[in-house]
Each structure stands twice: as structure tokens, then as C-alpha cells.
Design a protein around this motif. Structure first.
Motif, PDB file in Angstrom:
ATOM      1  N   SER A   1      13.352  -9.061   4.004  1.00 13.27           N
ATOM      2  CA  SER A   1      13.001  -7.928   4.865  1.00 13.27           C
ATOM      3  C   SER A   1      14.215  -7.021   5.073  1.00 13.27           C
ATOM      4  O   SER A   1      15.297  -7.480   5.444  1.00 13.27           O
TER       5      SER A   1
ATOM      6  N   VAL B   1       1.338   2.144  -3.600  1.00 13.24           N
ATOM      7  CA  VAL B   1       0.113   2.779  -4.096  1.00 13.24           C
ATOM      8  C   VAL B   1       0.071   4.238  -3.639  1.00 13.24           C
ATOM      9  O   VAL B   1      -0.230   5.148  -4.420  1.00 13.24           O
TER      10      VAL B   1
ATOM     11  N   PRO C   1       7.100  -7.806  -3.148  1.00  9.12           N
ATOM     12  CA  PRO C   1       7.176  -7.820  -1.674  1.00  9.12           C
ATOM     13  C   PRO C   1       7.747  -9.117  -1.096  1.00  9.12           C
ATOM     14  O   PRO C   1       7.873  -9.234   0.122  1.00  9.12           O
ATOM     15  N   GLN C   2       8.119 -10.040  -1.995  1.00 10.11           N
ATOM     16  CA  GLN C   2       8.739 -11.291  -1.510  1.00 10.11           C
ATOM     17  C   GLN C   2      10.241 -11.109  -1.232  1.00 10.11           C
ATOM     18  O   GLN C   2      10.893 -12.024  -0.731  1.00 10.11           O
TER      19      GLN C   2
ATOM     20  N   LYS D   1       0.345  -3.407   6.733  1.00 13.88           N
ATOM     21  CA  LYS D   1       0.648  -4.549   5.844  1.00 13.88           C
ATOM     22  C   LYS D   1      -0.481  -5.571   5.837  1.00 13.88           C
ATOM     23  O   LYS D   1      -0.657  -6.309   4.869  1.00 13.88           O
ATOM     24  N   ARG D   2      -1.248  -5.597   6.939  1.00 17.14           N
ATOM     25  CA  ARG D   2      -2.382  -6.525   7.015  1.00 17.14           C
ATOM     26  C   ARG D   2      -3.688  -5.849   6.568  1.00 17.14           C
ATOM     27  O   ARG D   2      -4.753  -6.464   6.642  1.00 17.14           O
TER      28      ARG D   2
ATOM     29  N   MET E   1       0.828  -1.200   0.000  1.00 18.65           N
ATOM     30  CA  MET E   1       0.000   0.000   0.000  1.00 18.65           C
ATOM     31  C   MET E   1       0.866   1.255   0.000  1.00 18.65           C
ATOM     32  O   MET E   1       0.443   2.311  -0.478  1.00 18.65           O
TER      33      MET E   1
END
Lengths: 219, 219
Positions: free
Chosen positions: B35, B4, B31-32, B154-155, B1
Motif C-alpha cells: 500500500s 480501467v 494490486p498485491q 475498491k470493493r 477500476m
């Protein structure tokens, strides 16, 4: 902004607990390509070669599935499928799936779209094959509300555009539509920017496309 | 997001009267990749090889300028510039430009960010070179507000995240900050989803990055 809106809805529709759960996405957004409307309505330059270049770019990046958040671009759907070498989610099929699975959606169904989407029967053909009847704005309402609203979104005047879209929706509801398809990807951007109580009666083609894309991407 | 949100702000900052006035954009959002936080804080796998693969993909598509809407990723800024072969707008430089040109922004400046952005001094080094002093949340506040807010975005739980970010901002204002940098790209997403009166005291790093990117793209 239509592309941004699609990506937002794609993220919203994706069940995710962390970064890794979100879909890998590559975007090719080149607003300099020839106008889809001018190509259909005024025999202008075709955008197909540049859309095929976009599909090649996406395929080079490893894309496995394509979504195109522009209703009018679906005029070239068959050619893009045949020559692009990638599966493409059809935005009207995505809308039809929404209409068929929702118990809250009743006919006749209104359609707000560009002149070109109407003239090319992009919705009408696929909807009528499924036995779904449609109602559209009269020319005067389209000139007064829909076309200027689309232009306003492209210029960044969202709430002003939202008020016009709301009036176009009202007119379709008065004309007997029970549900109204926002069948141009600028229209939900406009309507989402204002608090519009009748939003509940609208089917957002962008959201439908996002939902169908997530569903196919996750198998 | 966060991506976006950046694209939305990029479109908003672009002066445009029609489609063609908007910037051509290619996006690589995977996003894979490892981190950034785990790599910096826990000696986890470095995301650099995958970020360089992203830069290669963008260069293949003809990109001439790169923006990375992730503050923590700027830990690898020098390597990405050296090995990526493309100019990259530095998000902290973009924030510094905002701070310097605004008469409404006064020091000391508060910073909300991930633990890794703090630990790696991504803001501190560049800000102190410009003589700008900084205030940060204490560890307890970060654990209670900032880190959970980022995870909530993120959720997809934006308003819940927004409430936490608002509390983290309040704490910095009480601690003497006159302005607070939202220095993790999930934070403006959270705060924009709630009506928060103190938003006026915040510098949105995502918006600063978008503004700097448009400015450089348009020359």
C-alpha cells in the motif's frame, strides 16, 4: 474499447474487499496487428504471428491464464493453445456455460457477430456440438446495423453504435430468437452506452468471458 | 477500476477512425504490491521495488512512455524516473496543464486526495511552484467522505462511493474552492457512476493524465 470493457467486467466479477483481492493482470493490446476479418474473409495477412508474439509477452510477464476479448480472434484458438504455451479461456465456451446455467435463457439463440465470426462458424460449431440452435441476421441487416456499429465503436461514437445494435437485436427477436448473443466485443460497448430495455434478452460474450476467467483464476 | 478508468479515458482521448489508429498499450496491474498509503503514513513496506519491477516489465515489452494512474504512487516519481529508464508523465503536471489552459478553471483550487497524497505534498509542491493556491477538506470530512469513498470503490460499490465524493466536493465549494481536483484515481470512478451536477466544477486527474499521455505519445 473492447479491452477496456473486458477489464471493467473482470474487476466487477472479482469478489474483493480491498486492492489485494483483485487479480494481478497484464494486458497486451496492440491494435496495429492485421485485421482478423480481412485475414478470414479476404485472404489477408494472418494476425497469428503477432498474436503469438502477444502470448510470448504475457508468458514472459508470468501470466498463467489468458483471455482474448475478441471473438473473431478465436478462429486461431487451436494454434494459439498449441504454440502459445498458456491456457486460454475460449469465449464461446464461456458463452455456452452462461446459456446452459441460466434458466432465463431459452432457444433458439440469436447471434450478432462480425462476418468473419459467422463465416468461420466460430459459434456455430461449438454451439451445435452442445445441441444449441442459432438464428442470425440476414446479410442486409448485417450490412445496415452490425458492421457499421462495430466501426462506430472503433471511432468512439458509442451511442450512435448502440442504436444500430438495438435494431439488429430487434430484428433477431422478431425472427424468433429468445435470447441474443452479443458475439463481437464492440457490441456490448455500444449497447451499454444506451438505455435499451431489451438488453435483458442479450448474452454479453465479454461478460461471460470475464466471469469464466475470474472463476478459473480463483480456482 | 482506476486502471480501467484511465484506459477508457486514454481510448476516448485518442483521435481514431479504426483499430490501427489506437495506441499500442501494455498494462502491468498488480494490486498485491504494498500500500502506497501505509508506506507513507505508517512507515510500512515501500512499494518502490515492485513498482520498479513493473517498469522493467513494461520496458521489456517495448514501452516508450509510462503513465501511472495512482496519484499517491507519484511520491516515488523521482526514483522511478531515475531507476526505471523510461519517461513517466507526472499526473500533477498533467493536472496543472489542464488548470492553466482552461478558462473555466478559477482559483482557489480544492483538492480531494488520500491522506498520503496530502501529507507528502504531492500536489501542493508542484502547484505552489506554479503559483496556484489550494484548499482541502478538514480531517473530519476526509474521514467521513473521502477515505470511505476510496475503500468503497475498491470493493465495487461505486454509486455509494459517488454520493460520498459529491459531499466532499460540496464542502470544498462551500469553503471557497472554485474548482475541485479529483486527486485520487478512485474518485472520478465514483463520481462518474452518479449523475452529479457539480461534476462540471471538477478536474479529473485521470482524464488529465490520459490527455497528457495521448498528447505526448502522438508527439
Amino acid at each position: 474499447m473492447a479491452t477496456v470493457d473486458f477489464l471493467k467486467k473482470l474487476v466487477e466479477q472479482t469478489p474483493a474487499e480491498c486492492d489485494e483481492d483483485h487479480l494481478p493482470v497484464v494486458v497486451y493490446s496492440v491494435p496495429q496487428m492485421p485485421s482478423r476479418n480481412a485475414a478470414i474473409m479476404k485472404n489477408g495477412k494472418s494476425p497469428l504471428p503477432e498474436m503469438l508474439a502477444g502470448l510470448r509477452a504475457l508468458r514472459t510477464q508470468g501470466a498463467q491464464l489468458v483471455a482474448i476479448p475478441c471473438n473473431t480472434a478465436h478462429f486461431w484458438y487451436d494454434e494459439m493453445c498449441r504454440e502459445g504455451g498458456l491456457p486460454i479461456v475460449h469465449i464461446v465456451d464461456a458463452v455456452c456455460e452462461q446459456v446452459e446455467k441460466s434458466h432465463d435463457i431459452h432457444g433458439p439463440i440469436g447471434l450478432l457477430s462480425t462476418e468473419a465470426t459467422l463465416a468461420a462458424r466460430i459459434y456455430h460449431d461449438r454451439m451445435s456440438r452442445r445441441g444449441i440452435g442459432m438464428v442470425v441476421n440476414c446479410q442486409e441487416e448485417r450490412d445496415k446495423y452490425v458492421t457499421p456499429a462495430i466501426d462506430l465503436v472503433k471511432r468512439g461514437h458509442l451511442t450512435q453504435a448502440g442504436d444500430l445494435v438495438a435494431m439488429a437485436v430487434e430484428n433477431l427477436l422478431e425472427r424468433g430468437a429468445k435470447t441474443v448473443i452479443l458475439g463481437c466485443t464492440e457490441l456490448p460497448v455500444a449497447l451499454d452506452s444506451i438505455a435499451y430495455p431489451q438488453r435483458y434478452f442479450c448474452v454479453d460474450a465479454t461478460r461471460a468471458l470475464a466471469e469464466a476467467t475470474v472463476s478459473r483464476a480463483l480456482g
